[in-house]
Design an enzyme around this catalytic site. Sequence first.
Site, short mmCIF file in Angstrom:
data_model
loop_
_atom_site.label_atom_id
_atom_site.label_comp_id
_atom_site.label_asym_id
_atom_site.label_seq_id
_atom_site.Cartn_x
_atom_site.Cartn_y
_atom_site.Cartn_z
N SER A 33 -5.48 -9.09 -12.46
CA SER A 33 -4.87 -8.18 -13.67
C SER A 33 -5.76 -8.78 -15.02
O SER A 33 -6.00 -9.98 -14.98
CB SER A 33 -3.67 -8.34 -13.88
OG SER A 33 -3.31 -7.64 -15.30
N ALA A 48 0.73 -1.18 0.09
CA ALA A 48 -0.22 -0.20 0.12
C ALA A 48 0.82 1.25 -0.06
O ALA A 48 0.42 2.35 0.30
CB ALA A 48 -0.87 -0.04 1.06
N VAL A 100 5.85 -9.60 2.25
CA VAL A 100 4.87 -10.49 2.41
C VAL A 100 4.88 -11.79 1.58
O VAL A 100 4.06 -12.79 1.53
CB VAL A 100 3.44 -9.83 1.70
CG1 VAL A 100 2.77 -9.07 2.83
CG2 VAL A 100 3.36 -9.26 0.43
N TYR A 142 4.28 -13.02 -15.47
CA TYR A 142 3.52 -12.12 -14.71
C TYR A 142 2.14 -12.48 -15.22
O TYR A 142 1.09 -12.72 -14.10
CB TYR A 142 3.62 -10.57 -15.22
CG TYR A 142 2.61 -9.67 -14.75
CD1 TYR A 142 2.65 -9.12 -13.42
CD2 TYR A 142 1.35 -9.05 -15.35
CE1 TYR A 142 1.78 -8.15 -12.79
CE2 TYR A 142 0.46 -8.38 -14.93
CZ TYR A 142 0.80 -7.81 -13.58
OH TYR A 142 -0.34 -6.90 -13.15
N ILE A 163 -4.00 0.85 -15.74
CA ILE A 163 -4.46 1.66 -14.81
C ILE A 163 -2.99 2.62 -14.83
O ILE A 163 -2.02 2.29 -14.84
CB ILE A 163 -4.38 1.08 -13.55
CG1 ILE A 163 -5.60 0.06 -13.76
CG2 ILE A 163 -4.73 2.12 -12.50
CD1 ILE A 163 -6.99 0.59 -13.83
N LYS A 208 -0.80 -13.77 -12.01
CA LYS A 208 -2.35 -13.35 -12.05
C LYS A 208 -3.36 -14.00 -12.44
O LYS A 208 -4.60 -14.01 -11.80
CB LYS A 208 -2.28 -11.99 -13.01
CG LYS A 208 -1.11 -10.75 -12.37
CD LYS A 208 -1.58 -10.45 -11.04
CE LYS A 208 -0.65 -9.25 -10.61
NZ LYS A 208 -1.08 -8.72 -9.45
#
Length: 245
Positions: A140, A11, A62, A153, A186, A157
């Site tokens: 995604s 975040a 994480v 990637y 985005i 996803k």
Amino acid sequence: MFSKTAIVTGASKGIGQSIAELFANEGYNVLINFNKSEENVFNLYNKLKNKGLSVRLFKADVSKRDEVNSMIDFCIKEFHNVDVLINNSGISQSKLFTDITDEDLDNMIDVNLKSVFYCTQEVLKYMIPNKKGKIINISSIWGIIGASCEVHYSATKAGIIGLTKALAKELGPSNIQVNSVAPGVIQTDMLSSYSEDELNVLKENTPLMRLGTPYDIANCVLFLASHHADFITGQIISPNGGFVI
């Protein structure tokens, strides 16, 4: 104080930052996870604290189970519960498939996929006994349709999508909803390598004729976390402006 607590991984910037900010403004207790971009995340934290909002910071990689466990323990100590987990942490890389190294692949799987396993397994220790909870995994559009030169990637996803559907079936009897948000193109740092011409092509290929914003995604996540989405589980919602229909 609002009774619900949300954890947002990754975040410190982009979509994760917007999710954390929106949830805090909506009255959630928010645990803001970060690993890098410390200046960004402290600016966010101070901004929200100065508004009197209920937020905490926790630095954790994480992709490492022990650090995830410490983060969840901290959340319980501070807020006594966890109601919403937003698995947002992720990395991307553009590379020809034949050039992807073992290290590239392992890193992509660790950050994008294992992190979802670790965080979700740990919060379920609290959600299952309480018979309630919301888990929202950020995937995604490339996990839906695949992206050339981003095979590893796209694979991670897509893995998140499979995880979401399977886990929703498993956790349904415990009244825990598991959904995924699969953003389109985005406006975040992940587009920093694109030229202006390339970005214009992406806009032209989007029926709404614009790129998405992090808040477009954050608002979708907020809906899925709310009681309005109590009968929605195992779904992949893709805010993409019509880029993928």
